[in-house]
Design an enzyme around this catalytic site. Sequence first.
Site, PDB file in Angstrom:
ATOM      1  N   SER A  10       0.837  -1.201   0.000  1.00 19.97           N
ATOM      2  CA  SER A  10       0.000   0.000   0.000  1.00 19.97           C
ATOM      3  C   SER A  10       0.877   1.257   0.000  1.00 19.97           C
ATOM      4  CB  SER A  10      -0.972  -0.034   1.179  1.00 19.97           C
ATOM      5  OG  SER A  10      -2.016   0.905   0.994  1.00 19.97           O
ATOM      6  N   ASP A  20      -8.301  -5.002  -6.265  1.00 24.40           N
ATOM      7  CA  ASP A  20      -7.906  -4.065  -5.215  1.00 24.40           C
ATOM      8  C   ASP A  20      -8.504  -2.687  -5.498  1.00 24.40           C
ATOM      9  OD1 ASP A  20      -6.657  -2.552  -3.281  1.00 24.40           O
ATOM     10  OD2 ASP A  20      -4.611  -3.113  -3.860  1.00 24.40           O
TER      11      ASP A  20
END
Length: 518
Positions: free
Chosen positions: A168, A447
């Site tokens: 991330s 995602d």
Amino acid sequence: MASTPIHDLKQDDPPLLSKRDSNPSNLYPPYTLSVPVDHFHNESKYEPHSSDSFDLRYWFDATYYKSGGPVFVLESGEDTGIDRLPYLQKGILHQLAQATNGIGVVLEHRYYGTSFPTPDLSTKNLRFLTTEQALADTAYFAQNVVFKGLENHKLTASDTPWIAYGGSYAGAFVAFLRTQYPDVFFGAISSSGVTEAIYDFWNYYSPVAQYAPSECISTTQKLTNVVDNILINKASNTTLVTELKSAFGLEELTYNNDFANVLSAGVGGWQGKNWDPDVNDPSFGEYCGNISSDQTLYDVPSGLLYEVEDLIYSSGYGNQPYLVNRMLNYIGWINTTHVTPCFEGGESADQCFSTHNQTFYSQDDIRQTWRSWPYQYCTQWGFFQTGSGVPQGKLPLISRTIDLDFQQIICQDAFGIKTPPSVNIINAYGGYNIKYSRLAFIDGQADPWRGATPHADGAPARSSSTDQPFELITGAVHHWDENGLFDNETENGLPPQAVLQTQLDEAAFVSAWLQEWH
């Protein structure tokens, strides 16, 4: 939720552990290295400059180390490093160290956990919280650390290959680390790395719309439109607005955008999906199961049925009566998961769900650790997830009342920031186009953050190679390659084949990289 209520900012939750795990905090003692507070005395934005140092916390495991092996450092990102220790115990960090006779390290980011360079978190003292300074911390660490018990080994980056991993924000961070400090970090793996900073990231929900069950998505869009048709198009009809909020038990919630924000909680659970049942957040599936059912799943209080019928009709969906029971289930789910726990805890709706509270935001002592990540996204990263940014003619998954002004309340009230974040500072590192030898990008097909990674739709196409791996995990959500299982837990199809293959690929291409060093 699209924006974090103040009530949740106050929480300091312990790391989630499986019942089958030993607490990794008991396995790996913490250490610290003294690093400079200010690495850039020639840059005016850090004035007044500091010559002080602070303790940067880290943990390591040398169980599999053999002389000549590499060092893997997992960057903790916007969280305490303690939460990353499971990856040292049995996740990707453990796997790579085992496969290569290496050392695994979890390194905390400045201004998180216990790694604070300043005595408080005032806006003035947060000036040293930039990605640039944190990258320099990590390079300094690799060049200066001495691991306890391994003092006779040459393990700094000049003598040993260092490879960084992150997921991330930390995924983008390690990609930048490889390009900015290529002589320090021999390689890096960016998992779900959000290398393209985006001010209005309305596109966050696009993969959810694409990969979640279609009935759930369609219903969410329509019920969100019901809400918006009342809160926006009929805002002057205060009776109708109150009826809507009252149906959810939130008539006392002062601000309509706070109300809409609570309703976004269900669809916001998508990011928490994980292949490991003990890590997975089941809330999205439960939410979908509720709002996709045509049977009422909760007791319907007297009068609520008629209120919901009126709301559906008043918002222009009178010709779709099946939405009545689905909205009743929506109300039931929100009440069960959010409203009732709030009131049973003795708090008001505003105390639980408001994002409007200048008094709270003005607190800046060292205990206000919630300030760190908002400061980063308010100043440089953005990623405000709005409903208002969705193109007209397309139904959003969250209310259009969740706009940039709403998302930036915390920026103005906590830090006095009234301008958009300087995303250009971050994107100067490469954005969608970032690439480098021995820099891998691993992303999840489903995602919600994929739109900010080099795998985004519309990003330049690229092929995968051993030198520059570029892999998209089918069906995966957010950095699904990071967590792992003990050997005796790999059953019932876990990890999924796509995740397992990616982790095997990572071990293989890292081994190939190390051949170049040797």
